[in-house]
Design a protein around this motif. Sequence first.
Motif, PDB file in Angstrom:
ATOM      1  N   ASP A 198       0.844  -1.192   0.000  1.00 26.96           N
ATOM      2  CA  ASP A 198       0.000   0.000   0.000  1.00 26.96           C
ATOM      3  C   ASP A 198       0.884   1.249   0.000  1.00 26.96           C
ATOM      4  OD1 ASP A 198       0.758   0.668   2.621  1.00 26.96           O
ATOM      5  OD2 ASP A 198      -1.079  -0.094   3.504  1.00 26.96           O
ATOM      6  N   ASP A 199       0.248   2.420  -0.175  1.00 26.17           N
ATOM      7  CA  ASP A 199       0.973   3.684  -0.341  1.00 26.17           C
ATOM      8  C   ASP A 199       1.890   4.005   0.832  1.00 26.17           C
ATOM      9  OD1 ASP A 199      -0.307   4.018  -2.771  1.00 26.17           O
ATOM     10  OD2 ASP A 199      -1.925   5.214  -1.900  1.00 26.17           O
ATOM     11  N   SER A 215       5.974   4.386   0.647  1.00 26.43           N
ATOM     12  CA  SER A 215       6.666   5.578   1.113  1.00 26.43           C
ATOM     13  C   SER A 215       7.779   5.215   2.098  1.00 26.43           C
ATOM     14  CB  SER A 215       5.667   6.544   1.766  1.00 26.43           C
ATOM     15  OG  SER A 215       6.321   7.684   2.238  1.00 26.43           O
ATOM     16  N   ALA A 270       6.768   9.343  -3.204  1.00 27.57           N
ATOM     17  CA  ALA A 270       5.827   8.225  -3.106  1.00 27.57           C
ATOM     18  C   ALA A 270       4.512   8.680  -2.484  1.00 27.57           C
ATOM     19  CB  ALA A 270       6.437   7.089  -2.293  1.00 27.57           C
ATOM     20  N   THR A 271       4.591   9.526  -1.468  1.00 29.69           N
ATOM     21  CA  THR A 271       3.381  10.061  -0.838  1.00 29.69           C
ATOM     22  C   THR A 271       2.603  10.921  -1.830  1.00 29.69           C
ATOM     23  OG1 THR A 271       4.410  10.010   1.345  1.00 29.69           O
ATOM     24  CG2 THR A 271       2.518  11.472   1.074  1.00 29.69           C
ATOM     25  N   GLY A 324       0.803   8.616  -4.103  1.00 26.10           N
ATOM     26  CA  GLY A 324      -0.268   7.975  -3.342  1.00 26.10           C
ATOM     27  C   GLY A 324      -1.443   8.902  -3.105  1.00 26.10           C
ATOM     28  N   ASP A 325      -1.154  10.176  -2.868  1.00 22.84           N
ATOM     29  CA  ASP A 325      -2.228  11.160  -2.663  1.00 22.84           C
ATOM     30  C   ASP A 325      -3.089  11.321  -3.917  1.00 22.84           C
ATOM     31  OD1 ASP A 325      -1.380  11.604  -0.093  1.00 22.84           O
ATOM     32  OD2 ASP A 325      -0.419  13.541  -0.520  1.00 22.84           O
ATOM     33  N   ARG A 359      -0.740   4.390  -8.618  1.00 21.87           N
ATOM     34  CA  ARG A 359       0.266   3.376  -8.290  1.00 21.87           C
ATOM     35  C   ARG A 359       1.589   3.779  -8.908  1.00 21.87           C
ATOM     36  NH1 ARG A 359       2.279  -1.520 -10.470  1.00 21.87           N
ATOM     37  NH2 ARG A 359       1.079  -1.213 -12.368  1.00 21.87           N
ATOM     38  N   TYR A 411       3.578   6.854 -13.140  1.00 22.64           N
ATOM     39  CA  TYR A 411       2.589   6.176 -12.317  1.00 22.64           C
ATOM     40  C   TYR A 411       1.362   5.836 -13.136  1.00 22.64           C
ATOM     41  CZ  TYR A 411       0.767  10.984 -11.884  1.00 22.64           C
ATOM     42  OH  TYR A 411       0.302  12.257 -12.137  1.00 22.64           O
TER      43      TYR A 411
END
Length: 172
Positions: free
Chosen positions: A7-8, A12, A94-95, A98-99, A103, A123
């Motif tokens: 997961d995100d 991260s 990465a955050t 994810g926000d 992916r 992504y």
Amino acid sequence: MTSQPMDDALISEALRTIGSDLDLRGIKTFTIRCDANRFVVDAGYQAPPAATPVTLHYTQTDIEELDRKAREQSDYRSAIRSFIYLSEILSSLATYVGDKGARLLSLSNNVSTEVMPVVDIEYETDQRDLQRERLSGQAIYALCVRDHKRRVRQQNLNAARLTRFSSMPERA
């Protein structure tokens, strides 16, 4: 047997750990590919643009071991934050992805110069659209600041909750 994608939040933290390892190795040029259950890094010891003669593979087990070793060091995750560290930059990127509800597929600094850091991000959105972004130094710094402020707010919220409930009298 294939494992589930991370997961995100795990991505991260994994990239934070990988960034620390790359810093320790003296890696200056990188392309990081994110697979479902591992990261593959094509890396080099010279500043970009440069050849990437080293390939590193990080599984979840490798990342956990690197993180455990880092925690054993006395200066691990000190209160002083600097956004010049690759670990902070990779984690913030990465955050950021994810926000967006996307992916992360890859990160690369191969087009950076000595005067202008640049990171290319690739992504995939929830609609399976492939997206590419190029972020330069100022945008990267802004993401790192935003991510740091978010972590501080979360830590302060958690501390306030613990303080409030830990001061309650116990009932017999």
